[in-house]
Enzyme design. Structure first.
Site, PDB file in Angstrom:
ATOM      1  N   HIS A 142      59.186  34.677  75.062  1.00 26.64           N
ATOM      2  CA  HIS A 142      59.225  35.884  75.908  1.00 26.64           C
ATOM      3  C   HIS A 142      59.759  35.631  77.318  1.00 26.64           C
ATOM      4  CE1 HIS A 142      57.031  38.083  72.885  1.00 26.64           C
ATOM      5  NE2 HIS A 142      55.933  37.349  73.007  1.00 26.64           N
ATOM      6  N   ASP A 193      57.366  34.485  64.547  1.00 24.96           N
ATOM      7  CA  ASP A 193      56.179  34.872  65.320  1.00 24.96           C
ATOM      8  C   ASP A 193      55.956  36.374  65.084  1.00 24.96           C
ATOM      9  OD1 ASP A 193      54.872  33.706  68.261  1.00 24.96           O
ATOM     10  OD2 ASP A 193      54.881  35.893  67.995  1.00 24.96           O
ATOM     11  N   HIS A 195      55.267  38.546  67.179  1.00 26.44           N
ATOM     12  CA  HIS A 195      55.823  39.317  68.304  1.00 26.44           C
ATOM     13  C   HIS A 195      57.354  39.232  68.307  1.00 26.44           C
ATOM     14  CE1 HIS A 195      51.648  38.287  69.631  1.00 26.44           C
ATOM     15  NE2 HIS A 195      51.676  39.556  70.042  1.00 26.44           N
ATOM     16  N   ASP A 281      51.014  33.198  64.689  1.00 22.98           N
ATOM     17  CA  ASP A 281      50.199  34.414  64.796  1.00 22.98           C
ATOM     18  C   ASP A 281      50.570  35.434  63.721  1.00 22.98           C
ATOM     19  OD1 ASP A 281      52.658  34.877  65.966  1.00 22.98           O
ATOM     20  OD2 ASP A 281      51.860  35.492  67.921  1.00 22.98           O
TER      21      ASP A 281
HETATM   22  C1  TV1 Z   1      43.538  36.727  79.899  1.00 18.92           C
HETATM   23  C2  TV1 Z   1      42.294  36.753  79.304  1.00 18.92           C
HETATM   24  C3  TV1 Z   1      44.651  37.280  79.279  1.00 18.92           C
HETATM   25  C4  TV1 Z   1      42.140  37.352  78.056  1.00 18.92           C
HETATM   26  C5  TV1 Z   1      45.612  38.467  77.343  1.00 18.92           C
HETATM   27  C6  TV1 Z   1      46.702  39.943  74.078  1.00 18.92           C
HETATM   28  C7  TV1 Z   1      44.515  37.889  78.024  1.00 18.92           C
HETATM   29  C8  TV1 Z   1      45.435  39.021  76.102  1.00 18.92           C
HETATM   30  C9  TV1 Z   1      43.236  37.929  77.417  1.00 18.92           C
HETATM   31  C10 TV1 Z   1      46.581  39.596  75.402  1.00 18.92           C
HETATM   32  C11 TV1 Z   1      44.131  39.031  75.555  1.00 18.92           C
HETATM   33  C12 TV1 Z   1      48.593  40.330  75.030  1.00 18.92           C
HETATM   34  C13 TV1 Z   1      49.944  42.727  76.598  1.00 18.92           C
HETATM   35  C14 TV1 Z   1      49.324  44.529  78.305  1.00 18.92           C
HETATM   36  C15 TV1 Z   1      51.180  43.631  78.677  1.00 18.92           C
HETATM   37  C16 TV1 Z   1      49.946  43.206  78.037  1.00 18.92           C
HETATM   38  C17 TV1 Z   1      53.577  32.652  72.589  1.00 18.92           C
HETATM   39  C18 TV1 Z   1      50.566  45.460  80.272  1.00 18.92           C
HETATM   40  C19 TV1 Z   1      42.673  39.480  73.734  1.00 18.92           C
HETATM   41  C20 TV1 Z   1      54.376  33.762  72.028  1.00 18.92           C
HETATM   42  C21 TV1 Z   1      51.873  37.584  74.060  1.00 18.92           C
HETATM   43  C22 TV1 Z   1      51.038  38.831  73.944  1.00 18.92           C
HETATM   44  C23 TV1 Z   1      52.232  36.945  72.738  1.00 18.92           C
HETATM   45  C24 TV1 Z   1      50.898  39.508  75.256  1.00 18.92           C
HETATM   46  C25 TV1 Z   1      52.937  35.624  72.958  1.00 18.92           C
HETATM   47  C26 TV1 Z   1      50.006  40.716  75.218  1.00 18.92           C
HETATM   48  C27 TV1 Z   1      53.619  35.058  71.709  1.00 18.92           C
HETATM   49  N1  TV1 Z   1      47.961  40.415  73.901  1.00 18.92           N
HETATM   50  N2  TV1 Z   1      43.090  38.498  76.193  1.00 18.92           N
HETATM   51  N3  TV1 Z   1      47.776  39.852  75.974  1.00 18.92           N
HETATM   52  N4  TV1 Z   1      50.481  44.827  79.082  1.00 18.92           N
HETATM   53  N5  TV1 Z   1      50.113  41.411  76.476  1.00 18.92           N
HETATM   54  O1  TV1 Z   1      49.797  43.461  75.658  1.00 18.92           O
HETATM   55  O2  TV1 Z   1      54.581  35.945  71.187  1.00 18.92           O
HETATM   56  O3  TV1 Z   1      52.680  34.843  70.685  1.00 18.92           O
HETATM   57  O4  TV1 Z   1      43.954  39.593  74.322  1.00 18.92           O
HETATM   58 ZN    ZN Z   2      53.306  35.934  69.126  1.00 22.18          ZN
HETATM   59 CA    CA Z   3      59.197  37.468  65.732  1.00 19.11          CA
END
Ligand code: TV1
Ligand code: ZN
Ligand code: CA
Length: 392
Positions: A142, A193, A195, A281
């Site tokens: 990302h 992945d 995502h 994931d």
């Molecule tokens: C701190 C503490 C940060 C607890 C983030 C889940 C946390 C998440 C947390 C979380 C969480 C996301 C969004 C909302 C953007 C935000 C490595 C404004 C329990 C490659 C990234 C996902 C995936 C980001 C990365 C996502 C990858 N989900 N708890 N954050 N907005 N962010 O939705 O592709 O796997 O969840």
């Molecule tokens: Zn992911």
């Molecule tokens: Ca993907």
């Protein structure tokens, strides 16, 4: 040695830093670098380290990172600390550093380490010293030129692809003048992945030298991009492929898209190297994911890419149920070196994580597959149609 359906024996190099498991995103954060150490411990106890060249990655230099990222962004990553971040609120906002992408102790060396592994792998493939390179700490798809996103700070994949493009030679062809080397210089990027691989797609959206293919959950899910209609722009038109999926996809449904689509891509694009992002994931039971793949189903993508006999870089990515991430990347390391691991796990430092069964494989769940046969057929046809526009 005869090449069977699994292809020839491969020279595999593997990048692992013994410190990587100590980096900590903070309390409650789902991204846990410790899973890399768990995967490493497991594969060492299966004896896989004896079948690969194992390297500690060289930390990527500031100037290496600046081959994709903006200088001021890299400088910020290098200098910010948990203690001083409060004096730089504007910079934090500007570079999207905060909740998903927190400032933690050792943030910059962490970035240098995971980027160094992917870069090292790319260099080794370029040198023809390996057929497959592995960096489970990489795959942070990302990250953008000037900002962090979704747990990713620097985009090791973009950096590795740029490195592969620097040297990578395409196929040999014959002409009337005799055999000549055509420098095709094309790299294929595949992202399993759950995502969308937005940072990599964006970096190469307007070029025909890199084709990006992402399989992902689409619809009210981070990062929100990856519509099937997003196909690339200008010279890059039809060189981006997006496979939007719904909850609960199982091994069979996944492979009935992956294999025909990727076969067609390999045929029309003929890459000189492939980068496969193996985000775990997309496995059943992931803490953030909602797919229903087994470890074998996930690894089938690795097995399939290995069978093309094209230089292959495997990187990690997401994966938030640590025991399953370790299982998956250990098993996939076995696929890379060409050994089938027994299901009963050897004793290892993190044995207690794998109870009560202590097996490598885990059964998928009985969740509903919200991808109907009709849906799968429709998107497969649309994607194959886009690919047919590449044929000259
Ligand atoms: C701190 C503490 C940060 C607890 C983030 C889940 C946390 C998440 C947390 C979380 C969480 C996301 C969004 C909302 C953007 C935000 C490595 C404004 C329990 C490659 C990234 C996902 C995936 C980001 C990365 C996502 C990858 N989900 N708890 N954050 N907005 N962010 O939705 O592709 O796997 O969840
Ligand atoms: Zn992911
Ligand atoms: Ca993907």
């Amino acid at each position: 040695l005869l090449a069977g359906p699994e292809g020839r024996k491969k020279r595999v190099c593997y990048y692992y830093d013994s410190e990587v498991g100590n980096y900590y995103y903070g309390q409650g954060h789902p991204m846990k670098p410790h899973r890399i150490r768990m995967a490493h411990s497991l594969l060492v106890h299966y004896g896989l380290h004896q079948k690969m060249d194992v390297f500690a990655p060289t930390k990527a230099k500031e100037r290496d990172l600046c081959l994709f990222h903006a200088d001021d962004y890299v400088r910020f990553l290098k200098t910010v600390t948990p203690e001083t971040q409060h004096e730089q609120i504007r910079q934090l906002k500007r570079f999207n550093v905060g909740e998903d992408c927190p400032v933690f102790d050792g943030l910059f060396p962490f970035c240098q380490t995971y980027a160094g592994g992917s870069l090292g792998g790319a260099v080794r493939l370029n040198q023809k010293m390996a057929d497959i390179a592995i960096n489970w700490a990489g795959g942070l798809h990302h990250a953008k030129k000037c900002e962090a996103s979704g747990f990713c700070y620097v985009n090791d994949i973009v950096l590795a692809i740029l490195e592969l493009l620097k040297f990578h030679e395409g196929r040999f062809t014959s002409s009337a003048a005799g055999p000549s080397l055509l420098k095709c210089q094309r790299v294929l990027y595949i992202d399993i992945d759950i995502h969308h691989g937005d940072g990599v797609e964006e970096a190469f959206y307007t070029t025909d030298r890199v084709m990006t293919v992402s399989f992902h959950k689409f619809g009210d899910y981070f990062p929100g991009t990856g519509d099937i209609r997003d196909v690339g722009f200008e010279k890059g038109k039809y060189y981006s492929l997006n496979v939007p999926l719904n909850d609960g996809i199982d091994d069979e449904s996944y492979q009935c898209l992956f294999k025909p689509i990727i076969s067609k891509v390999m045929e029309v694009f003929q890459p000189g190297a492939v980068v496969l992002q193996c985000g775990a994931d997309s496995l059943s039971g992931d803490r953030l994911g909602c797919f229903n793949l087994s470890v074998k189903g996930h690894a089938e993508c690795v097995r399939f890419m290995r069978s093309f006999n094209v230089p292959l870089l495997l990187v990690g990515g997401g994966g938030y149920t640590m025991r399953n991430v370790a299982r998956c990347w250990c098993y996939e390391t076995g696929v890379a070196v060409g050994v089938e691991l027994e299901d009963k796990m050897p004793y290892n430092e993190y044995y207690e994580y794998f109870g009560p069964d202590y097996t490598l494989h885990v059964a998928p769940s009985n969740m509903e597959n919200q991808n109907s046969l009709q849906y799968l057929q429709t998107i497969r046809e649309r994607l194959l149609e886009n690919l047919s526009r590449l044929q000259h």
